[in-house]
Design an enzyme around this catalytic site. Structure first.
Site, short mmCIF file in Angstrom:
data_model
loop_
_atom_site.label_atom_id
_atom_site.label_comp_id
_atom_site.label_asym_id
_atom_site.label_seq_id
_atom_site.Cartn_x
_atom_site.Cartn_y
_atom_site.Cartn_z
CB VAL A 100 28.46 66.02 -41.41
CG1 VAL A 100 28.68 67.18 -40.46
CG2 VAL A 100 27.03 65.99 -41.95
CE1 TYR A 128 15.56 63.71 -38.53
CE2 TYR A 128 13.90 62.70 -37.11
CZ TYR A 128 14.92 63.61 -37.30
OH TYR A 128 15.31 64.43 -36.27
#
Length: 250
Positions: A61, A155
């Site tokens: 991805v 994150y």
């Protein structure tokens, strides 16, 4: 509404939320293209054993070229992509994940997978969705985008970016009948948690008002709702978090 006859592409389909989403969409009637940098044969086999329809495609991805090749192959074979679930994601395992403690390598690894990946995915499928009259996209954000959580700097940045990008893209492409939403999971019992201690597992469970870890299938069920129903919903980042985002500090 059944997904029968539709083509759905799910990233991160080897395990965890991606696998659960692929299985659920196949159960609901979609032909599911199971995409991952790791082999997805097990997921495809499980779909087939349950009477569903699926296939594998290799996809990194982080790579625009990989997205182009994968989506072109799907469109050449099936004529369209109706649904995209951007699920593939990583956490920082390379360094401390605080603003001060992060390394550039760790930052880039998380941003490339968790934020750049969904952007590249939407960029790859939206033109085809416009050509075929519409589609639906579900991106996976995180509760970390909504609450301050320790040791999750890269994150949190990536997943907050996903929420913002979801809102912007939803506005941009609603006129083309493309509905784009995100899900913000709480702590879900996936292989990412395989190495945590029992004490950490209990602490994560207790953070929710529903005092347990979530199951990947529970995130998949929300994705299925966005794909199957949700005809007047777009631009949302919807928490599926056992009540964590509504909980006070006690």
């Amino acid at each position: 509404m059944s997904l029968s006859g539709s083509i759905a592409l799910v990233t991160g389909a080897t395990q965890g939320i991606g696998r659960a989403t692929a299985l659920r969409l196949a159960e609901d009637g979609a032909h599911v293209v199971c995409a991952d940098i790791q082999p997805t044969d097990g997921t495809v086999e499980e779909i087939g054993n349950a009477g569903g329809s699926g296939e594998s495609v290799w996809l990194d991805v982080r790579s625009a070229d990989a997205w182009s090749k994968a989506t072109s192959a799907v469109r050449e074979k099936h004529g369209r992509i109706d649904h995209l679930a951007n699920v593939a994601g990583v956490v920082n395992l390379l360094s401390e994940d605080t603003v001060v403690g992060l390394t550039e390598e760790a930052w880039q690894q998380v941003i490339d997978t968790d934020l750049k990946g969904p952007w590249l995915g939407m960029r790859a499928v939206i033109p085809g969705m416009i050509d075929t009259g519409g589609g639906r996209i579900v991106n996976i954000s995180s509760l970390a985008a909504l609450r301050g959580l320790p040791n999750l700097a890269s994150y949190t940045a990536a997943k907050a970016g996903v929420a913002g990008l979801t809102r912007q893209a939803a506005y941009e492409y609603a006129k083309h009948n493309i509905l784009i939403n995100a899900i913000a999971p709480g702590t879900i019992d996936t292989p990412i948690l395989a190495d945590i201690t029992e004490e950490m597992r209990r602490a994560n469970a207790d953070a929710h008002m529903i005092r347990r870890l979530g199951d990947p299938a529970e995130i998949a069920s929300m994705a299925a709702y966005f794909f199957r129903e949700g005809s007047f919903l777009t631009g949302l980042t919807y928490p599926v978090d056992g009540g964590w985002s509504s909980k006070g500090n006690f």
